[in-house]
Design an enzyme around this catalytic site. Structure first.
Site, PDB file in Angstrom:
ATOM      1  N   LYS A 140       0.973  -1.156   0.025  1.00 38.66           N
ATOM      2  CA  LYS A 140       0.013   0.025  -0.010  1.00 38.66           C
ATOM      3  C   LYS A 140       0.740   1.345   0.192  1.00 38.66           C
ATOM      4  O   LYS A 140       2.086   1.199   0.407  1.00 38.66           O
ATOM      5  CB  LYS A 140      -0.876  -0.018   1.243  1.00 38.66           C
TER       6      LYS A 140
HETATM    7  P1  NAD Z   1     -13.076   7.352  -2.834  1.00 30.48           P
HETATM    8  O1  NAD Z   1     -12.219   8.308  -2.511  1.00 30.48           O
HETATM    9  O2  NAD Z   1     -13.643   7.324  -4.354  1.00 30.48           O
HETATM   10  O3  NAD Z   1     -14.541   7.545  -2.035  1.00 30.48           O
HETATM   11  C1  NAD Z   1     -14.657   7.526  -0.725  1.00 30.48           C
HETATM   12  C2  NAD Z   1     -16.129   8.054  -0.351  1.00 30.48           C
HETATM   13  O4  NAD Z   1     -16.128   7.983   1.158  1.00 30.48           O
HETATM   14  C3  NAD Z   1     -16.299   9.650  -0.586  1.00 30.48           C
HETATM   15  O5  NAD Z   1     -17.681   9.622  -0.973  1.00 30.48           O
HETATM   16  C4  NAD Z   1     -16.249  10.317   0.539  1.00 30.48           C
HETATM   17  O6  NAD Z   1     -16.986  11.496   0.640  1.00 30.48           O
HETATM   18  C5  NAD Z   1     -16.547   9.475   1.589  1.00 30.48           C
HETATM   19  N1  NAD Z   1     -16.023   9.621   3.039  1.00 30.48           N
HETATM   20  C6  NAD Z   1     -14.731   9.875   3.477  1.00 30.48           C
HETATM   21  N2  NAD Z   1     -14.587  10.192   4.628  1.00 30.48           N
HETATM   22  C7  NAD Z   1     -15.799  10.012   5.185  1.00 30.48           C
HETATM   23  C8  NAD Z   1     -16.598   9.883   6.469  1.00 30.48           C
HETATM   24  N3  NAD Z   1     -15.688  10.304   7.473  1.00 30.48           N
HETATM   25  N4  NAD Z   1     -17.775   9.881   6.744  1.00 30.48           N
HETATM   26  C9  NAD Z   1     -18.470   9.526   5.413  1.00 30.48           C
HETATM   27  N5  NAD Z   1     -18.082   9.414   4.322  1.00 30.48           N
HETATM   28  C10 NAD Z   1     -16.621   9.740   4.014  1.00 30.48           C
HETATM   29  O7  NAD Z   1     -12.588   6.132  -2.181  1.00 30.48           O
HETATM   30  P2  NAD Z   1     -12.901   4.495  -2.772  1.00 30.48           P
HETATM   31  O8  NAD Z   1     -11.882   4.151  -3.675  1.00 30.48           O
HETATM   32  O9  NAD Z   1     -14.423   4.346  -3.008  1.00 30.48           O
HETATM   33  O10 NAD Z   1     -12.583   3.573  -1.225  1.00 30.48           O
HETATM   34  C11 NAD Z   1     -13.497   3.600  -0.153  1.00 30.48           C
HETATM   35  C12 NAD Z   1     -12.993   2.300   0.629  1.00 30.48           C
HETATM   36  O11 NAD Z   1     -12.900   1.218  -0.060  1.00 30.48           O
HETATM   37  C13 NAD Z   1     -11.451   2.775   1.297  1.00 30.48           C
HETATM   38  O12 NAD Z   1     -11.511   2.125   2.484  1.00 30.48           O
HETATM   39  C14 NAD Z   1     -10.667   2.187   0.277  1.00 30.48           C
HETATM   40  O13 NAD Z   1      -9.471   1.658   0.817  1.00 30.48           O
HETATM   41  C15 NAD Z   1     -11.631   0.746  -0.009  1.00 30.48           C
HETATM   42  N6  NAD Z   1     -11.191  -0.001  -1.245  1.00 30.48           N
HETATM   43  C16 NAD Z   1     -11.266   0.614  -2.508  1.00 30.48           C
HETATM   44  C17 NAD Z   1     -11.062  -0.243  -3.518  1.00 30.48           C
HETATM   45  C18 NAD Z   1     -11.152   0.452  -4.996  1.00 30.48           C
HETATM   46  O14 NAD Z   1     -10.995  -0.178  -5.773  1.00 30.48           O
HETATM   47  N7  NAD Z   1     -11.260   1.750  -4.832  1.00 30.48           N
HETATM   48  C19 NAD Z   1     -10.830  -1.354  -3.530  1.00 30.48           C
HETATM   49  C20 NAD Z   1     -10.898  -2.199  -2.162  1.00 30.48           C
HETATM   50  C21 NAD Z   1     -11.057  -1.189  -0.959  1.00 30.48           C
END
Ligand code: NAD
Length: 439
Positions: free
Chosen positions: A125
């Site tokens: 990461k």
């Molecule tokens: P992103 O940046 O696209 O979206 C994050 C979302 O969470 C946004 O809508 C943001 O406004 C919201 N957010 C942030 N802080 C917040 C809070 N305190 N309360 C409520 N909402 C909040 O990120 P993503 O890629 O969708 O990733 C989200 C999660 O999923 C992370 O934990 C990431 O590690 C995990 N993840 C992502 C992927 C991927 O393919 N993008 C894969 C596996 C896991």
């Protein structure tokens, strides 16, 4: 010397030199989960000790000329937890809370995730501590290019392949490709996944994590003989993962009654109009739910969303959202972890005692890394698949992995998280043992 350099040297911004916050939370949780699995597996203490430490950690200083001409020095990290099963794999996040122990924990989660779904990668990461919401596109681009140059000694198509995570996207991956290609004087597109499609990205990657979340949710509901059309869902976080999960579950027939993001939440007991919410978010300059209005839709806080009266809760924002203080009030019967580490250790115990089923992150959100793997395979072969093939293969892997974890956990009479960890740790330990790292 040019003027901006002189000014920059004497006026560093205080925000860029803040010390790392002493936060160990997620790393402690990940270690405890590993320790529990190791104990249940009667794992060799030497191999257990190997898995308790990341193989390699790199901290880098990332100087960036900001739009006002001053230099800001950001701190970035790349952690490789394990390369026992293959090249390391894991996203890059840009967030003010990024710190080494968090990145270390997320790298370890990637090791277990790739093992659970049986794809040939280890875990890594990366991240930069910054607030991208306060930065211009140009500043983010310059920061990305410098960060890439700084971590280049340890990344590579057969070493460690980054991807998008919180606040990073396909465009940022394209800048990484360009920086590495420039410095290596050849086109290197297999250095990252999650790229734009014209640059070697895979069709279906953007929605893959959300699709994986939807597939495991539907597999779980099948085991519980519950119809999708009778199921209500709340999704916290409306970014890449949350919005795709909500959209696909809605298409599959679930009623999405609550969604939220950093700007707050929306609630409609009769079900939200997901298509109009998606249109609103696409048109919002920061892609937020903020400002969305529709009849019958109430504004709620993120805390209210987490404890709303639904069947399935999908935390898909950031870590440590379900904690000891709100876990006793959660009304969902099932939690599917779209985010990494959204549930603290204390909350996990409370949920277990209350009979709430938790599908752990290392299984639930693995769809993204599975399609990243497909993207890498397509890049290496220079031969591209159509969307139907991507989705078919993703579904096959997610359904098979869910079944393995479900059956094993039932057999062991353990929660899904411990079952998934036991399967994953066993696979990684076997790889370490067979490579002879441990005599
Ligand atoms: P992103 O940046 O696209 O979206 C994050 C979302 O969470 C946004 O809508 C943001 O406004 C919201 N957010 C942030 N802080 C917040 C809070 N305190 N309360 C409520 N909402 C909040 O990120 P993503 O890629 O969708 O990733 C989200 C999660 O999923 C992370 O934990 C990431 O590690 C995990 N993840 C992502 C992927 C991927 O393919 N993008 C894969 C596996 C896991």
């Amino acid at each position: 010397m040019e003027k901006w350099v002189e000014e920059a040297v004497v006026k560093p911004r205080p925000s860029s030199v803040v010390a790392e916050p002493p936060k160990q939370g997620l790393w402690d949780t990940v270690l405890t989960q590993l320790d529990e699995a190791a104990q249940r597996l009667k794992l060799d203490p030497g191999i257990h000790a190997i898995l308790r430490q990341p193989e390699r950690e790199l901290t880098v200083a990332v100087p960036v000329v900001m739009d006002d001409g001053q230099i800001e020095v950001f701190t970035g990290y790349r952690v490789q937890h394990s390369s026992a099963r293959g090249p390391c794999k894991g996203g890059i996040r840009y967030h003010p809370d990024v710190h080494l122990s968090e990145i270390r924990a997320l790298a370890a989660l990637m090791t277990w995730k790739c093992a659970v779904v049986g794809i040939p990668y280890g875990g890594a990461k990366g991240g930069v501590r910054c607030d991208p919401r306060q930065m211009s596109q140009g500043e983010i681009r310059r920061m990305t290019r410098r960060y890439t140059a700084m971590i280049m000694p340890i990344i590579g198509s057969k070493r460690d392949i980054p991807a998008p995570d919180v606040n990073t996207n396909a465009e940022i991956m394209a800048w990484i490709v360009d920086t590495v290609s420039m410095l290596e004087r050849k086109t290197v597109i297999d250095i990252v996944t999650g790229k734009p499609i014209p640059l070697g990205g895979s069709v279906g990657r953007k929605a893959a994590t959300g699709l994986g979340v939807a597939i495991v949710t539907s597999e779980l509901l099948k085991r519980k003989r519950r119809k999708l059309s009778e199921t209500t869902v709340a999704v916290q976080g409306y970014g890449n993962v949350g919005s795709a999960a909500a959209t696909i579950l809605h298409q599959m027939g679930c009623k999405i009654v609550a969604v939220s993001d950093i700007s707050g939440g929306l609630y409609a007991p009769q079900g939200l109009d997901i298509a109009s919410i998606n249109q609103h978010v696409a048109a919002h300059p920061q892609r937020l739910l903020e400002g969305y209005e529709a009849s019958g839709v109430e504004k709620i806080s993120n805390d209210e969303l987490l404890t709303s009266d639904v069947d399935v809760l999908i935390p898909a924002a950031i870590e440590a959202q379900i904690r000891a203080d709100n876990a006793p009030y959660i009304q969902a019967k099932v939690i599917v972890e779209g985010a990494n580490g959204p549930t603290t250790r204390e909350a996990d115990e409370i949920l277990h005692d209350r009979g709430i089923i938790v599908v752990p992150d290392i299984l639930a959100n693995a769809g993204g890394v599975v399609v990243s793997y497909f993207e890498w395979v397509q890049n290496l072969q220079c031969f591209y698949w159509d969307e139907a093939k991507v989705k078919r293969n993703l579904k096959r892997i997610m359904v098979r992995s869910f079944k393995e974890v479900w059956d094993f956990s039932q057999e062991q009479q353990e929660p899904l998280r411990l079952g998934a960890y036991m399967l994953a740790v066993d696979k990684v330990a076997n790889a370490v043992r067979s490579r002879g790292t441990f005599p």
